[in-house]
Design a protein around this motif. Structure first.
Motif, PDB file in Angstrom:
ATOM      1  N   GLU A  35      23.276   4.334  36.042  1.00 20.64           N
ATOM      2  CA  GLU A  35      24.208   5.285  35.424  1.00 20.64           C
ATOM      3  C   GLU A  35      23.618   6.040  34.232  1.00 20.64           C
ATOM      4  O   GLU A  35      24.240   6.979  33.736  1.00 20.64           O
ATOM      5  CB  GLU A  35      25.469   4.533  34.983  1.00 20.64           C
ATOM      6  CG  GLU A  35      26.251   3.974  36.157  1.00 20.64           C
ATOM      7  CD  GLU A  35      27.371   3.030  35.757  1.00 20.64           C
ATOM      8  OE1 GLU A  35      27.468   2.669  34.554  1.00 20.64           O
ATOM      9  OE2 GLU A  35      28.147   2.653  36.653  1.00 20.64           O
ATOM     10  N   ASN A  36      22.430   5.670  33.795  1.00 25.04           N
ATOM     11  CA  ASN A  36      21.809   6.292  32.630  1.00 25.04           C
ATOM     12  C   ASN A  36      21.354   7.720  32.974  1.00 25.04           C
ATOM     13  O   ASN A  36      20.498   7.912  33.834  1.00 25.04           O
ATOM     14  CB  ASN A  36      20.617   5.451  32.170  1.00 25.04           C
ATOM     15  CG  ASN A  36      20.048   5.899  30.853  1.00 25.04           C
ATOM     16  OD1 ASN A  36      20.083   7.074  30.505  1.00 25.04           O
ATOM     17  ND2 ASN A  36      19.503   4.956  30.117  1.00 25.04           N
ATOM     18  N   GLU A  37      21.921   8.695  32.302  1.00 26.23           N
ATOM     19  CA  GLU A  37      21.592  10.095  32.588  1.00 26.23           C
ATOM     20  C   GLU A  37      20.149  10.440  32.240  1.00 26.23           C
ATOM     21  O   GLU A  37      19.612  11.432  32.732  1.00 26.23           O
ATOM     22  CB  GLU A  37      22.564  11.022  31.866  1.00 26.23           C
ATOM     23  CG  GLU A  37      23.965  10.946  32.440  1.00 26.23           C
ATOM     24  CD  GLU A  37      24.925  11.930  31.802  1.00 26.23           C
ATOM     25  OE1 GLU A  37      24.487  12.862  31.112  1.00 26.23           O
ATOM     26  OE2 GLU A  37      26.132  11.753  32.019  1.00 26.23           O
ATOM     27  N   ALA A  38      19.504   9.637  31.393  1.00 29.33           N
ATOM     28  CA  ALA A  38      18.105   9.877  31.055  1.00 29.33           C
ATOM     29  C   ALA A  38      17.163   9.453  32.185  1.00 29.33           C
ATOM     30  O   ALA A  38      16.003   9.853  32.209  1.00 29.33           O
ATOM     31  CB  ALA A  38      17.739   9.139  29.762  1.00 29.33           C
ATOM     32  N   ARG A  82      23.569  -0.193  34.526  1.00 29.05           N
ATOM     33  CA  ARG A  82      23.287   0.659  33.355  1.00 29.05           C
ATOM     34  C   ARG A  82      22.103   1.569  33.635  1.00 29.05           C
ATOM     35  O   ARG A  82      22.105   2.734  33.241  1.00 29.05           O
ATOM     36  CB  ARG A  82      23.016  -0.199  32.119  1.00 29.05           C
ATOM     37  CG  ARG A  82      24.257  -0.784  31.523  1.00 29.05           C
ATOM     38  CD  ARG A  82      23.938  -1.536  30.250  1.00 29.05           C
ATOM     39  NE  ARG A  82      25.149  -2.149  29.724  1.00 29.05           N
ATOM     40  CZ  ARG A  82      25.163  -3.224  28.968  1.00 29.05           C
ATOM     41  NH1 ARG A  82      24.030  -3.819  28.627  1.00 29.05           N
ATOM     42  NH2 ARG A  82      26.296  -3.716  28.542  1.00 29.05           N
ATOM     43  N   LEU A  83      21.095   1.037  34.301  1.00 30.14           N
ATOM     44  CA  LEU A  83      19.932   1.857  34.667  1.00 30.14           C
ATOM     45  C   LEU A  83      20.353   2.977  35.604  1.00 30.14           C
ATOM     46  O   LEU A  83      19.999   4.141  35.402  1.00 30.14           O
ATOM     47  CB  LEU A  83      18.868   0.981  35.331  1.00 30.14           C
ATOM     48  CG  LEU A  83      17.620   1.725  35.804  1.00 30.14           C
ATOM     49  CD1 LEU A  83      16.754   2.115  34.621  1.00 30.14           C
ATOM     50  CD2 LEU A  83      16.832   0.863  36.783  1.00 30.14           C
ATOM     51  N   ARG A  87      13.183   0.770  30.476  1.00 27.81           N
ATOM     52  CA  ARG A  87      13.811   1.257  31.709  1.00 27.81           C
ATOM     53  C   ARG A  87      12.900   0.998  32.904  1.00 27.81           C
ATOM     54  O   ARG A  87      13.360   0.611  33.984  1.00 27.81           O
ATOM     55  CB  ARG A  87      14.120   2.744  31.596  1.00 27.81           C
ATOM     56  CG  ARG A  87      15.197   3.070  30.603  1.00 27.81           C
ATOM     57  CD  ARG A  87      15.461   4.575  30.590  1.00 27.81           C
ATOM     58  NE  ARG A  87      16.206   4.914  29.396  1.00 27.81           N
ATOM     59  CZ  ARG A  87      15.950   5.955  28.624  1.00 27.81           C
ATOM     60  NH1 ARG A  87      14.981   6.787  28.938  1.00 27.81           N
ATOM     61  NH2 ARG A  87      16.668   6.187  27.563  1.00 27.81           N
TER      62      ARG A  87
END
Length: 133
Positions: A62-65, A59-60, A24
């Motif tokens: 939108e990634n909840e992490a 994707r990065l 990430r």
């Protein structure tokens, strides 16, 4: 030390971001470099037609992490590190407002305009640090 070209700047600014996975962080560095190289352009046009890069960037995002605070903290720490290298810094400040009249305005703050104004938004306080030397 500065200014740097987009890739070294991005690595310096975001390379230590703790996003829970080194992949990430690498993606963040890549996306930031592309956006920096194409200032003012959208994310998709900054990626110059590379679909995989655009998809990875979204994707990065939108990634909840991935916590925005972690990205900001990396930028704060990088700025502090660079600032410590200067004997004297000039902090050039400017304030402006960003006002919106479209559908999301109900989620934004009052800008202190005329009573009954439909414009809402937020105040932006920008600071540009310059080495006095």
């Amino acid at each position: 030390m500065l200014p740097l070209s987009p890739k070294p700047w991005s690595e310096l600014t975001f390379g230590c971001a703790d996003l829970g996975d080194t992949r990430r962080t690498k993606r963040l560095v890549k996306v930031a470099a592309e956006l920096s190289a194409h200032t003012g352009n959208s994310l998709s046009s900054s990626c110059e037609g590379y679909t995989a890069l655009v998809t990875g960037a979204y994707r990065l995002i939108e990634n909840e992490a991935v916590k925005p605070e972690a990205i900001a903290e990396a930028g704060f720490q990088a700025t502090a590190k660079i600032a410590r290298q200067s004997r004297l810094l000039l902090a050039l400040e400017d304030t402006t407002t960003l006002g919106y009249k479209h559908a999301v305005r109900s989620e934004l703050g009052d800008l202190g305009g005329p009573e009954g104004s439909k414009t809402r938004g937020f105040h932006v306080h920008s600071v540009f640090l310059v080495d006095a030397e």
